[in-house]
Design an enzyme around this catalytic site. Structure first.
Site, short mmCIF file in Angstrom:
data_model
loop_
_atom_site.label_atom_id
_atom_site.label_comp_id
_atom_site.label_asym_id
_atom_site.label_seq_id
_atom_site.Cartn_x
_atom_site.Cartn_y
_atom_site.Cartn_z
N CYS A 235 -35.65 71.13 -77.75
CA CYS A 235 -35.98 72.29 -78.56
C CYS A 235 -34.75 72.85 -79.29
CB CYS A 235 -36.66 73.34 -77.66
SG CYS A 235 -37.64 74.57 -78.53
N HIS A 236 -34.47 74.14 -79.13
CA HIS A 236 -33.34 74.77 -79.80
C HIS A 236 -31.99 74.36 -79.22
CE1 HIS A 236 -36.53 77.33 -81.33
NE2 HIS A 236 -35.69 77.85 -82.20
#
Length: 192
Positions: free
Chosen positions: A117-118
């Site tokens: 993800c991030h």
């Protein structure tokens, strides 16, 4: 026999499943997960999901987790691998000079790295994704590409020592191959 240690990078608003699933999988595989963050204290994790009819992510409070060692005290030579957890934390912690130092070490030494993800925002800021293929949440595609990486929209992308997934929905796909790399490294198998 002491277990090899593996870093899990977090901050406030790290995604709960991005953090806890690898934490317990590492234990199952015989590794010692070590949580690292900006300072030694308890951190609030969150859960994210795009609700039906919404165009942005909704966030709920998740569990809390304690930092074992702050970035400034990490001796990266002591760790077999690293995991960059997702959530909103990477956007804020990526500028920490000690985290940049730690990140560069794992890329330079070819130790097993996981990102979800991030989490990509940390190695991207540290200038470690140039020429690398990675999965990430589509909203971080820009962060990856502007820093010289290639976005791949798949549940698991393996690029040498780097294993990545898009979101916690991909945990069952990318974490196994990353742990396999850790086991091979522990057993002395050279990974190219």
């Amino acid at each position: 026999m002491t277990m090899e240690k593996v870093l899990i990078v977090i901050g406030d608003a790290s995604e709960t499943l991005d953090t806890m699933y690898p934490y317990y999988r590492l234990q199952e595989a015989g590794f010692q997960p070590v949580v690292t963050a900006p300072e030694k204290r308890r951190y609030q994790m969150v859960m994210h999901e795009v609700k039906a009819g919404w165009t942005i992510t909704k966030e709920w409070e998740g569990y809390t987790i304690d930092c074992d060692v702050p970035f400034s005290e990490v001796n990266e030579e002591e760790y077999a691998g690293i995991m960059f957890s997702g959530g909103r934390a990477p956007e804020y912690i990526r500028y920490d000079k000690d985290l940049v130092r730690i990140t560069k070490h794992f890329f330079a030494t070819n130790k097993p790295i996981a990102s979800v993800c991030h989490g990509v925002e940390i190695p991207a800021y540290a200038d470690c994704v140039r020429g690398r293929r990675m999965a990430t949440v589509p909203k971080c595609k820009f962060d990856l590409e502007v820093c010289g990486g290639t976005f791949v929209d798949e549940a698991c992308v393996v690029d040498g020592n780097l294993v990545s997934g898009r979101t916690f929905h991909d945990n069952g796909h990318y974490l196994g191959p990353w742990i396999d790399l850790l086991v091979k490294a522990r057993d002395g198998v050279v990974v190219v």
